[in-house]
Scaffold this motif. Structure first.
Motif, mmCIF file in Angstrom:
data_model
loop_
_atom_site.group_PDB
_atom_site.id
_atom_site.type_symbol
_atom_site.label_atom_id
_atom_site.label_comp_id
_atom_site.label_asym_id
_atom_site.label_seq_id
_atom_site.Cartn_x
_atom_site.Cartn_y
_atom_site.Cartn_z
ATOM 1 N N ALA A 274 -0.113 2.718 10.307
ATOM 2 C CA ALA A 274 1.312 2.897 10.635
ATOM 3 C C ALA A 274 2.202 2.047 9.734
ATOM 4 C CB ALA A 274 1.597 2.594 12.110
ATOM 5 N N SER A 275 1.800 1.875 8.493
ATOM 6 C CA SER A 275 2.611 1.065 7.577
ATOM 7 C C SER A 275 2.575 1.644 6.163
ATOM 8 C CB SER A 275 2.081 -0.377 7.582
ATOM 9 O OG SER A 275 2.616 -1.083 6.500
ATOM 10 N N SER A 276 3.755 2.118 5.672
ATOM 11 C CA SER A 276 3.787 2.611 4.280
ATOM 12 C C SER A 276 3.521 1.466 3.326
ATOM 13 C CB SER A 276 5.134 3.194 3.867
ATOM 14 O OG SER A 276 5.854 3.734 4.890
ATOM 15 N N MET A 310 12.009 7.108 3.736
ATOM 16 C CA MET A 310 11.308 7.255 5.012
ATOM 17 C C MET A 310 11.765 8.518 5.710
ATOM 18 S SD MET A 310 10.986 3.435 6.395
ATOM 19 C CE MET A 310 10.330 2.188 5.312
ATOM 20 N N THR A 313 10.523 8.737 9.375
ATOM 21 C CA THR A 313 11.316 7.846 10.225
ATOM 22 C C THR A 313 12.675 8.483 10.518
ATOM 23 O OG1 THR A 313 10.204 5.998 9.176
ATOM 24 C CG2 THR A 313 12.234 5.490 10.364
ATOM 25 N N GLY A 353 8.529 -0.919 5.041
ATOM 26 C CA GLY A 353 7.523 0.003 5.575
ATOM 27 C C GLY A 353 6.487 -0.698 6.418
ATOM 28 N N PRO A 355 4.910 -1.363 10.658
ATOM 29 C CA PRO A 355 4.836 -0.613 11.913
ATOM 30 C C PRO A 355 6.049 -0.838 12.823
ATOM 31 C CG PRO A 355 2.752 -1.675 11.455
ATOM 32 C CD PRO A 355 3.707 -2.160 10.424
ATOM 33 N N GLY A 356 6.543 0.245 13.376
ATOM 34 C CA GLY A 356 7.560 0.150 14.423
ATOM 35 C C GLY A 356 8.983 -0.118 13.974
ATOM 36 N N VAL A 357 9.193 -0.323 12.678
ATOM 37 C CA VAL A 357 10.532 -0.727 12.240
ATOM 38 C C VAL A 357 11.558 0.391 12.478
ATOM 39 C CG1 VAL A 357 10.326 -0.011 9.825
ATOM 40 C CG2 VAL A 357 11.759 -1.925 10.394
ATOM 41 N N GLY A 358 11.102 1.632 12.423
ATOM 42 C CA GLY A 358 12.012 2.765 12.623
ATOM 43 C C GLY A 358 12.676 2.718 13.985
ATOM 44 N N ASP A 387 4.861 6.745 15.378
ATOM 45 C CA ASP A 387 4.965 5.841 14.233
ATOM 46 C C ASP A 387 3.856 6.158 13.222
ATOM 47 O OD1 ASP A 387 5.707 3.758 12.617
ATOM 48 O OD2 ASP A 387 4.965 2.170 13.917
ATOM 49 N N ARG A 390 4.681 9.557 11.592
ATOM 50 C CA ARG A 390 5.813 9.569 10.651
ATOM 51 C C ARG A 390 5.505 8.742 9.407
ATOM 52 N NH1 ARG A 390 8.372 6.364 15.126
ATOM 53 N NH2 ARG A 390 8.619 4.241 14.385
ATOM 54 N N THR A 391 4.641 7.723 9.554
ATOM 55 C CA THR A 391 4.255 6.951 8.369
ATOM 56 C C THR A 391 3.484 7.839 7.395
ATOM 57 O OG1 THR A 391 4.124 4.990 9.762
ATOM 58 C CG2 THR A 391 3.111 4.841 7.590
ATOM 59 N N ASN A 394 6.054 9.723 5.628
ATOM 60 C CA ASN A 394 6.762 8.852 4.674
ATOM 61 C C ASN A 394 5.998 8.720 3.357
ATOM 62 O OD1 ASN A 394 8.688 8.410 6.631
ATOM 63 N ND2 ASN A 394 7.976 6.372 7.204
HETATM 64 N N1 ASP Z 1 5.979 2.562 10.183
HETATM 65 C C1 ASP Z 1 6.848 3.270 9.302
HETATM 66 C C2 ASP Z 1 6.435 3.060 7.871
HETATM 67 O O1 ASP Z 1 5.839 2.081 7.550
HETATM 68 C C3 ASP Z 1 8.287 2.908 9.467
HETATM 69 C C4 ASP Z 1 8.749 3.315 10.842
HETATM 70 O O2 ASP Z 1 9.194 4.441 10.980
HETATM 71 O O3 ASP Z 1 8.651 2.546 11.774
HETATM 72 O O4 ASP Z 1 6.698 3.875 7.030
#
Ligand code: ASP
Length: 420
Positions: A274-276, A310, A313, A353, A355-358, A387, A390-391, A394
């Motif tokens: 879950a992390s770009s 993103m 996101t 990028g 986890p969870g920042v979106g 998450d 969507r990652t 992304n």
């Molecule tokens: N986890 C996503 C990313 O790293 C960002 C997010 O949407 O929370 O691309």
């Protein structure tokens, strides 16, 4: 071990099998012993948690050295510094365009399907809600006051700016520049080799991460907001499969099917971490060694994309904003929708990028149109799965844009792209 022994296809298959096994194991735990204290302590937080965390740390460990070294190697080998401006312009333009398409699709879907009407709150978990930085802050923070501090903090944009400037100076510094440039291009090969090593750990890491997810996610969490979850997942898949395929075909004439078949490992990494950001090493290796993009383009567009692009996101944020407005029976005006588009694009640029920042940045989007930030509590409980998905979208966007820009610059090796 030589680089030839790194068999991408075999590794992708092993990672996908590990994902399947991890999911099955996690669900089995969930249905049997997951709520017992010993299982939580020794299995879920213990063995699985430790293996998953170590894997993510190994990936994270690579990001700063890899981006720094490969970007310097890429920029210093440009024959014409003007090319850098062109590559940057095209990449940023495409990143903004794809994010614009993503958020528009998402808002349209939210307006048509109305997922928030009649929804019930999901089981919620405590999470920190932060406010998004302003555009001015993002702009100023791009310039590193202290490059070492930026590297220590893993701040991608200042690292990119610093590496580009060093790379350009190397290109313009004559003989000494050639010597230093030679060192960085050798160093780049070494760091890429290290990425290959860490990728060999992937099946174990992915197994552990997915098993923890399977063991700890309660199905009941999804019921009240099922429409929201299904809508976000459907739009993510639609954007990844349809929008990207059309753009890839349109700009390059290349086969989207081939593109996706080579993206399997990247998708699995993005999904399970879950992390770009953590996926950058794998994305960079794949776009170069399997999709044929030259390091001169990829070393710039991949880390840039992981930071400013993103699309997945944006899709979640658009649908979530619509969902929350509908839940609280707020009618949004056209101006408010346009505001959401703008804020979501800004959030995508400003967010790292991770986890969870979106979801964290969704607070800023909601605030900009006067929607209650407490609305986020409605969807907190189901965000992890979204998450992860969507990652994956992304990073697919980053790789697609990299292929398009590389192709337009004559920096894509078509033989590598077409090879199996
Ligand atoms: N986890 C996503 C990313 O790293 C960002 C997010 O949407 O929370 O691309």
């Amino acid at each position: 071990m030589t680089d030839e022994s790194f068999d991408h296809r075999r590794l992708s298959n092993r990672i996908l099998i590990a994902m399947g096994l991890g999911l099955a194991f996690g669900i089995a735990l969930n249905l049997t012993v997951a709520d017992q204290e010993w299982a939580q302590a020794f299995l879920i937080d213990g063995v699985l948690g430790v293996v998953g965390e170590i894997f993510i740390r190994f990936l994270s460990m690579l990001i700063v050295p890899l981006v720094f070294v490969s970007l310097i190697a890429g920029v210093s080998s440009l024959s014409d510094p003007k090319k850098l401006g062109r590559v940057g312009g095209k990449a940023i333009g495409l990143y903004l365009m794809t994010t614009g398409i993503a958020i528009s699709l998402a808002l349209l879907a939210a307006i048509i399907v109305k997922p928030g009407v009649g929804a019930n709150p999901a089981e919620t978990v405590e999470r920190e809600i932060a406010v998004q930085p302003s555009f001015a802050e993002v702009l100023v923070d791009m310039v590193p006051r202290n490059p070492v501090a930026a590297m220590a903090d893993g701040d991608m944009l200042p690292i990119i700016i610093f590496a580009i400037l060093i790379g350009l100076s190397i290109a313009l510094a004559g003989k000494p520049g050639e010597r230093v440039g030679g060192f960085f291009s050798d160093f780049n090969v070494v760091v890429m080799r290290l990425v290959g090593f860490v990728m060999l750990l992937a099946p174990y890491g992915v197994f552990a991460l997915i098993a923890v997810l399977g063991a700890t996610t309660g199905i009941s969490t999804f019921w009240g907001v099922l429409k929201y979850v299904i809508l976000v997942l459907s739009m993510l898949i639609l954007h990844a499969v349809v929008t990207y395929s059309i753009l890839l075909r349109l700009f390059t004439g290349l086969s989207p099917r081939l593109f996706y078949s080579k993206m399997r490992a990247v998708l699995a990494f993005a999904f399970s971490t879950a992390s770009s950001g953590a996926t950058i090493p794998v994305t960079l290796k794949t776009v170069q060694q399997n999709l044929g993009a030259n390091n001169r383009v990829a070393s710039f567009t991949v880390p840039l994309g992981a930071t400013i692009n993103m699309d997945g996101t944006a899709i979640m944020q658009g649908i979530a904003a619509g969902f929350i407005a509908q839940y609280f029976a707020v009618d949004l005006s056209i101006t408010q929708y346009l505001m959401i588009v703008l804020m979501v694009i800004m959030a995508s640029i400003g967010a790292a990028g991770v986890p969870g920042v979106g979801l964290v940045l969704l607070a800023g989007v909601l605030a900009s149109v006067g929607l209650p930030a407490e609305g986020i509590a409605l969807i907190l409980g189901v965000d992890r799965l979204l998450d992860m998905t969507r990652t994956a979208v992304n990073v697919t966007g980053d790789a697609m844009v990299t292929v398009v820009v590389a192709d337009s610059e004559g920096e894509l090796d078509h033989e590598v792209f077409q090879s199996n």
